[in-house]
Enzyme design. Structure first.
Site, PDB file in Angstrom:
ATOM      1  N   THR A   1       0.824  -1.213   0.000  1.00  0.00           N
ATOM      2  CA  THR A   1       0.000   0.000   0.000  1.00  0.00           C
ATOM      3  C   THR A   1       0.854   1.257   0.000  1.00  0.00           C
ATOM      4  O   THR A   1       1.996   1.246   0.484  1.00  0.00           O
ATOM      5  CB  THR A   1      -0.891  -0.011   1.266  1.00  0.00           C
ATOM      6  N   ASP A   2       0.275   2.361  -0.482  1.00  0.00           N
ATOM      7  CA  ASP A   2       0.972   3.656  -0.412  1.00  0.00           C
ATOM      8  C   ASP A   2       1.027   4.191   1.015  1.00  0.00           C
ATOM      9  O   ASP A   2       1.763   5.128   1.304  1.00  0.00           O
ATOM     10  CB  ASP A   2       0.304   4.683  -1.346  1.00  0.00           C
ATOM     11  N   GLU A   3       0.248   3.576   1.937  1.00  0.00           N
ATOM     12  CA  GLU A   3       0.191   4.120   3.295  1.00  0.00           C
ATOM     13  C   GLU A   3       1.522   3.976   4.041  1.00  0.00           C
ATOM     14  O   GLU A   3       1.750   4.632   5.049  1.00  0.00           O
ATOM     15  CB  GLU A   3      -0.967   3.474   4.074  1.00  0.00           C
TER      16      GLU A   3
ATOM     17  N   TYR B   1      -1.761  -0.415  11.007  1.00  0.00           N
ATOM     18  CA  TYR B   1      -1.877  -1.094   9.697  1.00  0.00           C
ATOM     19  C   TYR B   1      -0.674  -0.773   8.819  1.00  0.00           C
ATOM     20  O   TYR B   1       0.017  -1.673   8.329  1.00  0.00           O
ATOM     21  CB  TYR B   1      -3.179  -0.676   8.991  1.00  0.00           C
TER      22      TYR B   1
ATOM     23  N   LYS C   1       2.406  -3.168   7.345  1.00  0.00           N
ATOM     24  CA  LYS C   1       2.690  -3.340   5.918  1.00  0.00           C
ATOM     25  C   LYS C   1       4.123  -2.878   5.602  1.00  0.00           C
ATOM     26  O   LYS C   1       4.828  -3.508   4.819  1.00  0.00           O
ATOM     27  CB  LYS C   1       1.685  -2.558   5.060  1.00  0.00           C
TER      28      LYS C   1
HETATM   29  P1  NAD Z   1      -9.237  -7.658   2.308  1.00  0.00           P
HETATM   30  O1  NAD Z   1      -9.254  -7.366   3.769  1.00  0.00           O
HETATM   31  O2  NAD Z   1     -10.462  -7.417   1.501  1.00  0.00           O
HETATM   32  O3  NAD Z   1      -8.837  -9.187   2.064  1.00  0.00           O
HETATM   33  C1  NAD Z   1      -7.822  -9.827   2.785  1.00  0.00           C
HETATM   34  C2  NAD Z   1      -7.937 -11.321   2.528  1.00  0.00           C
HETATM   35  O4  NAD Z   1      -6.869 -11.973   3.248  1.00  0.00           O
HETATM   36  C3  NAD Z   1      -9.254 -11.926   3.046  1.00  0.00           C
HETATM   37  O5  NAD Z   1      -9.780 -12.812   2.085  1.00  0.00           O
HETATM   38  C4  NAD Z   1      -8.828 -12.676   4.302  1.00  0.00           C
HETATM   39  O6  NAD Z   1      -9.654 -13.801   4.585  1.00  0.00           O
HETATM   40  C5  NAD Z   1      -7.404 -13.086   3.947  1.00  0.00           C
HETATM   41  N1  NAD Z   1      -6.572 -13.302   5.139  1.00  0.00           N
HETATM   42  C6  NAD Z   1      -6.449 -12.477   6.212  1.00  0.00           C
HETATM   43  N2  NAD Z   1      -5.615 -13.024   7.114  1.00  0.00           N
HETATM   44  C7  NAD Z   1      -5.176 -14.201   6.572  1.00  0.00           C
HETATM   45  C8  NAD Z   1      -4.283 -15.207   7.020  1.00  0.00           C
HETATM   46  N3  NAD Z   1      -3.658 -15.113   8.208  1.00  0.00           N
HETATM   47  N4  NAD Z   1      -4.050 -16.272   6.215  1.00  0.00           N
HETATM   48  C9  NAD Z   1      -4.677 -16.383   5.009  1.00  0.00           C
HETATM   49  N5  NAD Z   1      -5.552 -15.467   4.557  1.00  0.00           N
HETATM   50  C10 NAD Z   1      -5.788 -14.380   5.324  1.00  0.00           C
HETATM   51  O7  NAD Z   1      -7.998  -6.840   1.731  1.00  0.00           O
HETATM   52  P2  NAD Z   1      -7.826  -6.119   0.327  1.00  0.00           P
HETATM   53  O8  NAD Z   1      -8.406  -4.763   0.412  1.00  0.00           O
HETATM   54  O9  NAD Z   1      -8.240  -7.036  -0.741  1.00  0.00           O
HETATM   55  O10 NAD Z   1      -6.251  -5.952   0.287  1.00  0.00           O
HETATM   56  C11 NAD Z   1      -5.424  -6.971  -0.279  1.00  0.00           C
HETATM   57  C12 NAD Z   1      -3.970  -6.527  -0.200  1.00  0.00           C
HETATM   58  O11 NAD Z   1      -3.810  -5.313  -0.925  1.00  0.00           O
HETATM   59  C13 NAD Z   1      -3.509  -6.233   1.220  1.00  0.00           C
HETATM   60  O12 NAD Z   1      -2.198  -6.705   1.347  1.00  0.00           O
HETATM   61  C14 NAD Z   1      -3.558  -4.728   1.336  1.00  0.00           C
HETATM   62  O13 NAD Z   1      -2.595  -4.263   2.250  1.00  0.00           O
HETATM   63  C15 NAD Z   1      -3.224  -4.316  -0.082  1.00  0.00           C
HETATM   64  N6  NAD Z   1      -3.778  -3.018  -0.523  1.00  0.00           N
HETATM   65  C16 NAD Z   1      -5.107  -2.727  -0.349  1.00  0.00           C
HETATM   66  C17 NAD Z   1      -5.607  -1.513  -0.811  1.00  0.00           C
HETATM   67  C18 NAD Z   1      -7.070  -1.174  -0.688  1.00  0.00           C
HETATM   68  O14 NAD Z   1      -7.465  -0.024  -0.997  1.00  0.00           O
HETATM   69  N7  NAD Z   1      -7.942  -2.092  -0.292  1.00  0.00           N
HETATM   70  C19 NAD Z   1      -4.745  -0.603  -1.432  1.00  0.00           C
HETATM   71  C20 NAD Z   1      -3.409  -0.942  -1.593  1.00  0.00           C
HETATM   72  C21 NAD Z   1      -2.937  -2.143  -1.147  1.00  0.00           C
HETATM   73  P1  TYD Z   2     -10.803   3.817   4.394  1.00  0.00           P
HETATM   74  O1  TYD Z   2     -11.761   3.407   3.331  1.00  0.00           O
HETATM   75  O2  TYD Z   2     -10.876   3.152   5.730  1.00  0.00           O
HETATM   76  O3  TYD Z   2      -9.339   3.655   3.755  1.00  0.00           O
HETATM   77  P2  TYD Z   2      -7.894   4.179   4.345  1.00  0.00           P
HETATM   78  O4  TYD Z   2      -8.041   4.585   5.739  1.00  0.00           O
HETATM   79  O5  TYD Z   2      -7.052   2.957   4.201  1.00  0.00           O
HETATM   80  O6  TYD Z   2      -7.499   5.293   3.436  1.00  0.00           O
HETATM   81  O7  TYD Z   2     -10.946   5.377   4.616  1.00  0.00           O
HETATM   82  C1  TYD Z   2     -10.834   6.284   3.531  1.00  0.00           C
HETATM   83  C2  TYD Z   2     -10.941   7.683   4.100  1.00  0.00           C
HETATM   84  O8  TYD Z   2     -12.281   7.862   4.605  1.00  0.00           O
HETATM   85  C3  TYD Z   2     -10.017   7.928   5.275  1.00  0.00           C
HETATM   86  O9  TYD Z   2      -9.572   9.281   5.224  1.00  0.00           O
HETATM   87  C4  TYD Z   2     -10.904   7.731   6.490  1.00  0.00           C
HETATM   88  C5  TYD Z   2     -12.274   8.185   6.004  1.00  0.00           C
HETATM   89  N1  TYD Z   2     -13.448   7.488   6.605  1.00  0.00           N
HETATM   90  C6  TYD Z   2     -14.517   8.231   7.084  1.00  0.00           C
HETATM   91  O10 TYD Z   2     -14.512   9.483   7.035  1.00  0.00           O
HETATM   92  N2  TYD Z   2     -15.589   7.573   7.611  1.00  0.00           N
HETATM   93  C7  TYD Z   2     -15.643   6.221   7.687  1.00  0.00           C
HETATM   94  O11 TYD Z   2     -16.654   5.667   8.212  1.00  0.00           O
HETATM   95  C8  TYD Z   2     -14.544   5.458   7.176  1.00  0.00           C
HETATM   96  C9  TYD Z   2     -14.540   3.952   7.239  1.00  0.00           C
HETATM   97  C10 TYD Z   2     -13.462   6.135   6.630  1.00  0.00           C
END
Ligand code: NAD
Ligand code: TYD
Length: 351
Positions: free
Chosen positions: A132-134, A157, A161
């Site tokens: 992630t970019d975070e 988080y 990461k």
């Molecule tokens: P998500 O929470 O939707 O899915 C995570 C998956 O991992 C789930 O299916 C869960 O059951 C599985 N999991 C969790 N713990 C586990 C374990 N111990 N063993 C096996 N499986 C396990 O997450 P996502 O949003 O799909 O993110 C996927 C990846 O992409 C993550 O690594 C996240 O850091 C990264 N990412 C997410 C975003 C975003 O905006 N969602 C952006 C950039 C990077």
């Molecule tokens: P989120 O979807 O949790 O992603 P991330 O924190 O990983 O960027 O949140 C996106 C943005 O929205 C973040 O600035 C937090 C804000 N947010 C709210 O204002 N209300 C909410 O209920 C949630 C879940 C997030």
């Protein structure tokens, strides 16, 4: 090369899109999806591909070394696409250890086993870590995250990461393990679990419930359609350089309040509600602790080196996303029953 790929976390949001893309686009590859099926993992996300001959699902935990080792022995993987993670910042604030277990310990367990299993022949092998970019921290009004930006994670988080990214690079430098990392901005799209901002607000608008905006809603995120993210992973997986990091993003910055207003406007139209009706559901609630102000990705390296750029404009991607939720209310009802209600009460009742 005919890969045998271990995708971890393939039943989650991004993992399910990635699994679908690889299973359908590369019938010559064998894809094994290892997922623990936590609250965020859902096999309904993969219904359309579950019977494909090149796809297998295995339920298991990436922190269980013996189990993962047996999988490597059994399937003889040539590559890992590592998506499994605890992914929600608010949950990391309440339970940081869960993030250390899966994101740090789980990643190192996978790295260790891949290293042992591949040590005699690294040719054609790849450990691809999805991040992630975070990890880069929080920006002010100006500037972008590049691959050179120093890590400065601020939430449990992003710290977990960042730690996993460091271990991936350490295995590259110390043991020559072939690795690639990509760091992507916020994703949105179908199958997004409704704890995250966009699907949470879609669900609440549908149910005419308050839309909780943290602080003043001025925090900025750089949003990318999930389909574009997994297309980028596909390009990087096949053409990226080993040992490199690639930033993925869409140059699409939005303040939270503006994104929710756009969502309200589009949903009022689609639901035949009076213009402005959903916006009246917006409430400003207590800010998230340590809330990062702004994320913005510079994806020039990916564009110049590998020719990738996003395909969708945000308004169009958002419209497609809303349509998917409106056509999949059964999915939404399933994932918001049971534990979700407890999570929602605990997370929002104090705000
Ligand atoms: P998500 O929470 O939707 O899915 C995570 C998956 O991992 C789930 O299916 C869960 O059951 C599985 N999991 C969790 N713990 C586990 C374990 N111990 N063993 C096996 N499986 C396990 O997450 P996502 O949003 O799909 O993110 C996927 C990846 O992409 C993550 O690594 C996240 O850091 C990264 N990412 C997410 C975003 C975003 O905006 N969602 C952006 C950039 C990077
Ligand atoms: P989120 O979807 O949790 O992603 P991330 O924190 O990983 O960027 O949140 C996106 C943005 O929205 C973040 O600035 C937090 C804000 N947010 C709210 O204002 N209300 C909410 O209920 C949630 C879940 C997030």
């Amino acid at each position: 090369m005919n890969h045998i790929i271990l995708i971890t976390g393939g039943a989650g949001f991004i993992g399910s899109h990635l699994t679908r893309l690889f299973v359908n686009k590369y019938p010559q590859y064998k894809i094994v999806n290892l997922d623990k099926l936590t609250y965020a993992g859902n096999l309904e996300n993969l219904k359309d591909i579950e019977n494909q001959p090149n796809y297998t699902f295995v339920k298991g935990d990436i922190t269980n070394g013996d189990f993962v080792n047996d999988l490597f022995e059994g399937y003889k993987f040539t590559a890992v696409l590592h998506c499994a993670a605890e992914s929600h910042v608010d949950r990391s604030i309440s339970d940081p250890l869960a993030f250390v277990r899966t994101n740090v310990l789980g990643t190192v367990t996978l790295l260790q086993i891949a290293k042992e299993y591949w040590k005699d022949n690294l040719n054609g092998k790849l450990f691809y870590h999805i991040s992630t970019d975070e990890v880069y921290g929080s920006l002010g009004n100006n500037g972008f995250f590049t691959e050179e930006t120093p890590y400065d994670p601020r939430s449990p988080y992003s710290s977990s990461k960042a730690s996993s990214d460091h271990f991936v690079r350490a295995f590259y430098h110390t043991y020559n393990l072939p690795v690639i990392i990509s760091n992507c901005s916020n994703n949105y799209g179908p199958y997004h679990f409704p704890e995250k901002l966009i699907p949470l607000c879609i669900n609440n608008i549908l149910n005419k419930k308050p839309l909780p905006i943290y602080g003043k809603g001025e925090n900025v995120r750089d949003w990318l359609f999930v389909g574009d993210h997994v297309q980028a992973i596909d390009v990087i997986f096949h053409k990226g350089r080993t040992g490199e990091t690639y930033n993925i993003g869409g140059h699409n910055e939005w303040k939270n309040i503006d994104i929710i207003k756009e969502l309200c406007k589009q949903m009022d139209e689609k639901l035949g509600r009076e213009n402005g009706e959903s916006e009246r559901l917006i409430i400003f609630v207590k800010d998230r602790a340590g809330h990062d102000m702004r994320y913005a990705i510079d994806a020039t390296k990916l564009k110049n080196e590998l020719g990738w750029k996003p395909s969708l404009q945000f308004e169009e991607g958002l419209s497609k996303t809303i349509d998917w939720y409106l056509n999949n209310t059964e999915w939404l009802n399933h994932v918001t029953s049971g534990d979700y209600q407890n999570y929602y009460e605990t997370q929002y009742h104090k705000r």
